[in-house]
Scaffold this active site. Structure first.
Site, mmCIF file in Angstrom:
data_model
loop_
_atom_site.group_PDB
_atom_site.id
_atom_site.type_symbol
_atom_site.label_atom_id
_atom_site.label_comp_id
_atom_site.label_asym_id
_atom_site.label_seq_id
_atom_site.Cartn_x
_atom_site.Cartn_y
_atom_site.Cartn_z
ATOM 1 N N LEU A 72 0.773 -1.356 0.066
ATOM 2 C CA LEU A 72 -0.173 0.047 -0.015
ATOM 3 C C LEU A 72 0.724 1.243 0.073
ATOM 4 C CD1 LEU A 72 -2.732 -1.060 2.349
ATOM 5 C CD2 LEU A 72 -2.529 -1.515 -0.133
ATOM 6 N N CYS A 73 2.135 1.249 -0.119
ATOM 7 C CA CYS A 73 2.948 2.547 -0.251
ATOM 8 C C CYS A 73 2.845 2.748 -1.662
ATOM 9 C CB CYS A 73 4.271 2.441 0.181
ATOM 10 S SG CYS A 73 4.699 1.980 1.703
ATOM 11 N N HIS A 74 2.547 4.214 -1.894
ATOM 12 C CA HIS A 74 2.724 4.713 -3.142
ATOM 13 C C HIS A 74 3.858 4.421 -3.901
ATOM 14 C CE1 HIS A 74 -0.822 6.588 -1.210
ATOM 15 N NE2 HIS A 74 -1.377 6.678 -2.530
ATOM 16 N N MET A 110 8.212 6.276 5.081
ATOM 17 C CA MET A 110 8.629 4.970 4.915
ATOM 18 C C MET A 110 9.656 4.583 4.148
ATOM 19 S SD MET A 110 6.231 3.654 7.145
ATOM 20 C CE MET A 110 6.824 1.887 6.731
ATOM 21 N N GLU A 111 10.061 5.507 3.083
ATOM 22 C CA GLU A 111 11.398 5.193 2.383
ATOM 23 C C GLU A 111 12.334 5.614 3.091
ATOM 24 O OE1 GLU A 111 7.729 5.385 -0.459
ATOM 25 O OE2 GLU A 111 8.440 6.751 1.316
ATOM 26 N N ASP A 125 25.184 -7.733 7.805
ATOM 27 C CA ASP A 125 25.669 -9.182 6.760
ATOM 28 C C ASP A 125 27.032 -9.231 6.717
ATOM 29 O OD1 ASP A 125 25.000 -11.099 5.069
ATOM 30 O OD2 ASP A 125 25.691 -9.856 3.394
#
Length: 169
Positions: A72-74, A110-111, A125
């Protein structure tokens, strides 16, 4: 057909009525490495290569891929995504910052958080052969601006490094 049975439980937010504005978001978090891995990261001596340089690239890629990773992120076209790594000698950690910027109808929080996460995981890692007891902590959104709500700063405030990043230094 009875329209009362039609419903949706999930949808993307409708941003069509929002004006496009310059929006910025800054997220941060730390990865605690332990003394040996921390020293090797700073001296670029890890077996797999330069963890900080790779974290910068991976974090930018992560920010760009956010709509593919989080439902649902644009889908957006970022103006800028940048990763900043600050060594914290007192606890053998790297504080990672991700800045995301756009001129659009939707935010970039969110980005910034996704870019931060991928940068931290990249350091993990590359460092895990030296120390398996790594820890990612203190992940949070520090700042966002743009849109109808204007500017928001985390209640805990901003570090001098976060202020410098936002100032463009």
């Amino acid at each position: 057909m009875d329209d009362s049975n039609i419903r949706t439980s999930t949808s993307m937010a409708d941003v069509s009525a929002k004006p496009a504005t310059r929006r910025r978001a800054l997220a941060s978090g730390r990865i605690v490495l332990g003394e040996k891995a921390f020293t090797m990261v700073l001296n670029r001596q890890l077996p797999k290569g330069d963890a900080l340089a790779m974290a910068e690239i991976a974090g930018i890629q992560g920010a760009k891929q956010t709509p593919a990773l989080i439902p649902l992120c644009h889908p957006i076209s970022l103006n800028r995504a940048a990763i900043f790594c600050v060594p914290r000698h007192e606890d053998h950690s790297i504080e990672v910052f991700c800045l995301a910027e756009i001129d659009e109808r939707t935010g970039v929080e969110m980005e910034a958080l996704c870019g931060l996460s991928i940068a931290q995981l990249t350091i993990w890692d590359l460092s895990k052969p030296i120390n398996a007891a790594l820890e990612i902590c203190d992940m949070r959104l520090l700042y966002k601006s743009g849109g109808k709500r204007g500017t928001w700063t985390h209640p805990g405030g901003l570090s001098k490094e976060a202020e410098a990043i936002l100032a463009g230094q």
